[in-house]
Design a protein around this motif. Structure first.
Motif, mmCIF file in Angstrom:
data_model
loop_
_atom_site.group_PDB
_atom_site.id
_atom_site.type_symbol
_atom_site.label_atom_id
_atom_site.label_comp_id
_atom_site.label_asym_id
_atom_site.label_seq_id
_atom_site.Cartn_x
_atom_site.Cartn_y
_atom_site.Cartn_z
ATOM 1 N N ALA A 100 -51.928 27.012 27.243
ATOM 2 C CA ALA A 100 -51.800 25.569 27.465
ATOM 3 C C ALA A 100 -53.138 24.866 27.255
ATOM 4 C CB ALA A 100 -51.283 25.308 28.879
ATOM 5 N N ILE A 101 -54.220 25.455 27.774
ATOM 6 C CA ILE A 101 -55.541 24.835 27.632
ATOM 7 C C ILE A 101 -55.962 24.804 26.166
ATOM 8 C CG2 ILE A 101 -57.982 25.079 28.223
ATOM 9 C CD1 ILE A 101 -57.015 26.365 30.864
ATOM 10 N N MET A 102 -55.764 25.913 25.471
ATOM 11 C CA MET A 102 -56.194 25.979 24.078
ATOM 12 C C MET A 102 -55.350 25.057 23.198
ATOM 13 S SD MET A 102 -56.969 29.420 21.871
ATOM 14 C CE MET A 102 -58.028 30.018 23.183
ATOM 15 N N ALA A 103 -54.042 24.967 23.480
ATOM 16 C CA ALA A 103 -53.190 24.055 22.715
ATOM 17 C C ALA A 103 -53.609 22.605 22.930
ATOM 18 C CB ALA A 103 -51.723 24.247 23.121
ATOM 19 N N SER A 104 -53.988 22.251 24.162
ATOM 20 C CA SER A 104 -54.466 20.895 24.427
ATOM 21 C C SER A 104 -55.745 20.610 23.662
ATOM 22 C CB SER A 104 -54.689 20.705 25.930
ATOM 23 O OG SER A 104 -53.488 20.869 26.649
ATOM 24 N N GLU A 105 -56.639 21.591 23.604
ATOM 25 C CA GLU A 105 -57.889 21.404 22.865
ATOM 26 C C GLU A 105 -57.628 21.192 21.369
ATOM 27 O OE1 GLU A 105 -60.950 21.155 23.932
ATOM 28 O OE2 GLU A 105 -60.576 21.533 26.057
ATOM 29 N N LEU A 106 -56.568 21.840 20.873
ATOM 30 C CA LEU A 106 -56.271 21.747 19.441
ATOM 31 C C LEU A 106 -55.285 20.634 19.109
ATOM 32 C CD1 LEU A 106 -55.949 25.556 18.674
ATOM 33 C CD2 LEU A 106 -57.860 24.077 18.102
ATOM 34 N N GLY A 107 -54.855 19.864 20.115
ATOM 35 C CA GLY A 107 -53.939 18.755 19.877
ATOM 36 C C GLY A 107 -52.501 19.176 19.672
ATOM 37 N N LEU A 108 -52.117 20.366 20.175
ATOM 38 C CA LEU A 108 -50.730 20.839 20.057
ATOM 39 C C LEU A 108 -50.005 20.618 21.374
ATOM 40 C CD1 LEU A 108 -51.427 24.160 18.124
ATOM 41 C CD2 LEU A 108 -50.719 21.960 17.175
ATOM 42 N N ASN A 109 -48.742 21.035 21.400
ATOM 43 C CA ASN A 109 -47.905 20.841 22.594
ATOM 44 C C ASN A 109 -48.269 21.886 23.646
ATOM 45 O OD1 ASN A 109 -45.910 20.537 24.497
ATOM 46 N ND2 ASN A 109 -44.271 20.288 23.009
ATOM 47 N N PRO A 110 -48.908 21.493 24.759
ATOM 48 C CA PRO A 110 -49.323 22.500 25.753
ATOM 49 C C PRO A 110 -48.145 23.116 26.503
ATOM 50 C CG PRO A 110 -49.821 20.284 26.532
ATOM 51 C CD PRO A 110 -49.348 20.131 25.129
ATOM 52 N N LYS A 111 -47.059 22.347 26.730
ATOM 53 C CA LYS A 111 -45.924 22.890 27.476
ATOM 54 C C LYS A 111 -45.233 24.011 26.697
ATOM 55 C CE LYS A 111 -44.901 18.784 30.210
ATOM 56 N NZ LYS A 111 -43.877 17.779 30.595
ATOM 57 N N LYS B 142 -47.519 27.058 26.749
ATOM 58 C CA LYS B 142 -47.471 27.736 28.058
ATOM 59 C C LYS B 142 -46.189 28.553 28.191
ATOM 60 C CE LYS B 142 -48.942 25.494 31.690
ATOM 61 N NZ LYS B 142 -49.006 24.554 32.836
ATOM 62 N N ARG B 143 -45.082 28.004 27.713
ATOM 63 C CA ARG B 143 -43.803 28.717 27.782
ATOM 64 C C ARG B 143 -43.863 30.010 26.968
ATOM 65 N NH1 ARG B 143 -39.155 25.677 28.981
ATOM 66 N NH2 ARG B 143 -37.184 26.803 28.754
ATOM 67 N N ALA B 144 -44.404 29.916 25.747
ATOM 68 C CA ALA B 144 -44.507 31.103 24.905
ATOM 69 C C ALA B 144 -45.468 32.121 25.507
ATOM 70 C CB ALA B 144 -44.957 30.700 23.507
ATOM 71 N N GLY B 145 -46.568 31.646 26.113
ATOM 72 C CA GLY B 145 -47.513 32.568 26.734
ATOM 73 C C GLY B 145 -46.912 33.322 27.899
ATOM 74 N N LEU B 146 -46.078 32.639 28.683
ATOM 75 C CA LEU B 146 -45.449 33.323 29.818
ATOM 76 C C LEU B 146 -44.443 34.367 29.349
ATOM 77 C CD1 LEU B 146 -44.990 33.491 32.911
ATOM 78 C CD2 LEU B 146 -43.200 31.788 32.619
ATOM 79 N N LEU B 147 -43.721 34.088 28.273
ATOM 80 C CA LEU B 147 -42.642 34.976 27.832
ATOM 81 C C LEU B 147 -43.098 36.021 26.820
ATOM 82 C CD1 LEU B 147 -39.811 32.306 27.320
ATOM 83 C CD2 LEU B 147 -40.119 33.825 29.268
ATOM 84 N N HIS B 148 -44.387 36.069 26.467
ATOM 85 C CA HIS B 148 -44.785 36.921 25.341
ATOM 86 C C HIS B 148 -44.566 38.412 25.632
ATOM 87 C CE1 HIS B 148 -48.499 37.632 27.625
ATOM 88 N NE2 HIS B 148 -48.781 38.594 26.762
ATOM 89 N N ASP B 149 -44.641 38.837 26.901
ATOM 90 C CA ASP B 149 -44.436 40.247 27.241
ATOM 91 C C ASP B 149 -43.108 40.475 27.952
ATOM 92 O OD1 ASP B 149 -46.585 41.423 26.095
ATOM 93 O OD2 ASP B 149 -47.852 41.421 27.867
ATOM 94 N N ILE B 150 -42.137 39.570 27.761
ATOM 95 C CA ILE B 150 -40.850 39.703 28.447
ATOM 96 C C ILE B 150 -40.108 40.944 27.980
ATOM 97 C CG2 ILE B 150 -39.356 38.429 26.851
ATOM 98 C CD1 ILE B 150 -39.463 37.811 30.614
ATOM 99 N N GLY B 151 -40.462 41.445 26.792
ATOM 100 C CA GLY B 151 -39.821 42.648 26.273
ATOM 101 C C GLY B 151 -40.241 43.925 26.961
ATOM 102 N N LYS B 152 -41.203 43.852 27.894
ATOM 103 C CA LYS B 152 -41.628 45.040 28.637
ATOM 104 C C LYS B 152 -40.805 45.279 29.890
ATOM 105 C CE LYS B 152 -46.462 45.167 27.130
ATOM 106 N NZ LYS B 152 -47.874 45.187 27.548
#
Length: 513
Positions: free
Chosen positions: A341-352, A355-365
């Motif tokens: 979320a922080i890095m997306a905000s710095e780059l002008g992308l959608n932080p929400k 953040k959603r993708a970051g939370l779910l990235h290891d859901i396959g474990k």
């Protein structure tokens, strides 16, 4: 003769008296009737006068009421007439204004038509002049108009291409000089704005007791209680000389937590026997499932993520009891989500969305079943199954380069995952390899028919296999243990030796009614 006359006279006298009496009575009655008639006439006259007065009063009242109503209606009609007159005056004024404006518009239209005529004449003159000049220029230059136009366009294209090439080269050089520095700046700022503790999982939980007398009750007669607890939870329970402590050993944090809570309830309740142990373990397992869902919901609230499917929320809650190379998986996912979320905000992308993708990235474990797929691809399939957006699904599947990145969020998730896992002390690959080896042991034993449960205990030195009494007999369990041992030798790599214990338990259940 004289008597007869006398009698006759008497009779005549009496008749005259009777007639006179009757006449007198009639006279009296007549006078009385006349007096009653006169009295009745007087009373009727009085009543008549009263009624006439009442009628006159009612007539006067009705007349006044009618006059009031007429006056009111007259006033209303007068007001309505006044309003209509005012409206008529207003309409007349507007009509006058509209007629004036229409006259003005007619004048303006006439002026515009005159000007348009002048413009058309001048346009015709300009076209004639343009044709004459064009003919003169073609005669002077020796080129037609089309040839001159093509030559001019070619020269302008070449000039623009040279200028654009120089401009692009300058931009590329400037980007090369500043991109590395800006990227480092964004990464450092993201890390500085997020500080989380390093969580290292272990494979041992210490259960504290008030006194050592409870140890004997936990062990039970000839060890039946501790065997029932180990069989129900799959956790090795070590009761040694350590004062006021019992060690719960197992690679699966969920099983250790179930064993700890079940042991706590049994010690508090005081009733410790195999049937009660199985009942409490089943109850605690349901409690842990509810706690998993609650943990997932709290995580969603803390991170401000909304609209996640309930099954994904449950899987997020399961991360609390999983580790990745010794790093708690839920803490790692939360840290990755905040970094994204922080890095997306710095780059002008959608932080929400990041953040959603970051939370779910290891859901396959943390799936309920574990197919032979990399966790990134399995996580992407889960996200697609539960209707996550394509950008999020691609970021989950591409964070280990299993699929091609199609969105800008995907590289952010990959970088933030590496940042979270690369911090000093964040991960221990030895623990991860150890846990993976124990899971492989259990999965290998579960592949045989008739196997109900498998538990790897004593740090992987013993594998307990529980088979159903209906599917196997006593003669086949020795063969089953030999086959499992042979398959472990052929397919798995492990230090030392592994003891395979196959347990066939027969139960007879009856009900007293």
């Amino acid at each position: 003769m004289g008597i007869g006359i006398t009698i006759l006279i008497c009779i005549v006298t009496m008749a005259i008296g009777v007639v006179g009496a009757i006449l007198f009575q009639n006279y009296v009655l007549k006078n009385k009737a006349e007096s009653m008639l006169s009295e009745a006439e007087r009373e009727s006259e009085v009543i008549k006068q009263k009624k006439l007065l009442e009628v006159k009063e009612k007539f006067m009242q009705l007349k006044s009421d009618l006059e009031k109503q007429v006056n009111q209606r007259t006033s209303k009609l007068q007001q309505a007439e006044n309003r209509l007159k005012n409206r008529e005056r207003g309409l007349n004024q507007r009509q006058d204004e509209m007629s004036k404006k229409a006259q003005e518009l007619d004048v303006i239209r006439e002026n515009l038509n005159a000007q348009l005529g002048v413009v058309e004449v001048k346009q015709t003159e300009l076209e004639e002049l343009h044709k004459q000049q064009k003919v003169q220029l073609e005669a002077i230059s020796g080129l037609s108009a089309e040839e001159a136009k093509l030559a001019l366009v070619d020269s302008l294209k070449e000039e623009a291409r040279n200028e654009a090439s120089c401009y692009v080269n300058d931009i590329i050089e400037e980007a090369k000089m500043t991109a590395n520095m800006e990227a480092k700046k964004i990464v450092v700022q993201s890390i500085q704005r997020l500080a989380t503790e390093t969580a290292i999982e272990n494979s041992v939980t210490v259960f504290h007791i008030d006194n050592d007398e409870i140890k004997g009750r936990i062990i039970g007669r000839e060890g039946r209680n501790i065997r029932a607890l180990e069989a129900a939870t799959g956790i090795e329970i070590i009761v040694d000389d350590t004062p006021e402590a019992i060690v719960l050993s197992g690679f699966d944090p969920v099983r250790r937590e179930i064993a700890r809570l079940a042991l706590h309830q049994l010690v508090q309740d005081g009733r410790i026997h195999p049937a009660r142990i199985e009942e409490v373990v089943a109850k605690v397992r349901k409690q842990i499932e509810d706690e998993v869902i609650e943990t997932g919901k709290r995580t969603m609230i803390d991170l401000g993520i909304h609209g996640l499917h309930p099954e994904l929320i449950r899987l997020v809650g399961k991360m609390k009891y999983r580790s990745s190379y010794g790093q708690n998986l839920l803490q790692h996912s939360r840290e990755t989500a905040n970094l994204c979320a922080i890095m997306a905000s710095e780059l002008g992308l959608n932080p929400k969305k990041a953040k959603r993708a970051g939370l779910l990235h290891d859901i396959g474990k943390v799936p309920d079943d574990e197919p032979e797929l990399p966790h990134a691809l399995l996580g992407m399939k889960l996200c697609e199954k539960y209707k996550e957006k394509p950008d999020v699904c691609n970021a989950v599947g591409a964070h280990h380069d299993e699929v091609e990145m199609t969105s800008l969020i995907a590289p952010i998730v990959q970088v933030c995952d590496a940042i979270s896992g690369a911090r000093p002390g964040a991960r221990r690959e030895i623990v991860e390899a150890y846990i993976k080896r124990l899971k492989n042991l259990e999965q290998l034993a579960m592949s045989y028919p008739g196997v109900v449960k498998t538990y790897a205990i004593q740090a992987g030195r013993e594998l307990r296999v529980i088979v159903g009494a209906d599917n196997t007999d006593d003669a086949s369990i020795q063969t089953l243990s030999n086959e499992i041992a042979r398959k472990i030798q052929e397919e798995l790599t492990y230090p030392g030796q592994v003891k395979i214990t196959v347990i066939r338990e027969t139960r007879s259940v009856s009900y007293a009614k």
